[in-house]
Write a protein that holds these residues in place. Structure first.
Motif, short mmCIF file in Angstrom:
data_model
loop_
_atom_site.label_atom_id
_atom_site.label_comp_id
_atom_site.label_asym_id
_atom_site.label_seq_id
_atom_site.Cartn_x
_atom_site.Cartn_y
_atom_site.Cartn_z
N CYS A 26 0.85 -1.18 0.00
CA CYS A 26 0.00 0.00 0.00
C CYS A 26 0.89 1.24 0.00
N LYS A 37 -6.99 -7.68 -3.67
CA LYS A 37 -7.71 -6.83 -2.73
C LYS A 37 -7.20 -5.41 -2.72
N ALA A 38 -6.22 -5.16 -3.52
CA ALA A 38 -5.66 -3.82 -3.54
C ALA A 38 -6.40 -2.95 -4.54
N VAL A 39 -6.40 -1.69 -4.26
CA VAL A 39 -7.05 -0.74 -5.15
C VAL A 39 -5.97 -0.02 -5.93
N VAL A 41 -3.93 2.69 -7.74
CA VAL A 41 -3.84 4.14 -7.64
C VAL A 41 -3.02 4.61 -8.82
N TYR A 67 -0.60 0.76 -5.63
CA TYR A 67 -1.78 0.17 -5.03
C TYR A 67 -1.98 0.68 -3.63
N CYS A 69 -4.27 -0.21 0.01
CA CYS A 69 -5.11 -1.20 0.65
C CYS A 69 -6.53 -0.64 0.74
N ILE A 70 -7.43 -1.51 1.03
CA ILE A 70 -8.83 -1.11 0.99
C ILE A 70 -9.14 -0.04 2.02
N ALA A 73 -7.91 3.21 0.81
CA ALA A 73 -8.71 3.64 -0.33
C ALA A 73 -10.05 4.18 0.13
N LYS A 74 -10.62 3.54 1.10
CA LYS A 74 -11.88 4.02 1.64
C LYS A 74 -11.69 5.35 2.32
N MET A 78 -11.56 6.69 -2.43
CA MET A 78 -11.26 6.24 -3.77
C MET A 78 -12.22 5.14 -4.20
N ILE A 79 -12.81 4.51 -3.21
CA ILE A 79 -13.80 3.49 -3.57
C ILE A 79 -15.08 3.75 -2.80
#
Ligand SMILES: [Zn+2]
Length: 79
Positions: A26, A37-39, A41, A67, A69-70, A73-74, A78-79
């Motif tokens: 991350c 599970k990575a978002v 970037v 990338y 982590c969730i 990102a939250k 971002m998600i």
């Protein structure tokens, strides 16, 4: 969500060991997360101004894929 350390060669058979789900780091917290599970970037190191003579492809090359982590990102919406 187990935090298992070490590499036990035996897996449950869900994922192939050494497959493409390599952990990624991350960019925000440095945690290693499985890539699934990575978002992603997009961090552009864009050359902001258009420099004459510079190939546009170079601009693309200078974009790194990273990338998060969730949870990060939250946190960053971002998600
Ligand atoms: Zn993170």
């Amino acid at each position: 969500m187990g935090k298992r350390r070490g590499k036990s060669g035996k897996k449950w058979g869900h994922f192939k060991a050494g497959g493409r789900s390599k952990p990624v780091e991350c960019v925000y917290c440095g945690k290693l997360v499985p890539r699934v599970k990575a978002v992603p970037v997009r961090r552009g190191f864009r050359i902001g101004k258009q420099v004459p003579g510079v190939d546009r492809r170079r601009v693309l090359v200078s974009t790194r894929k990273e990338y998060a982590c969730i949870s990060c990102a939250k946190h960053r919406r971002m998600i």
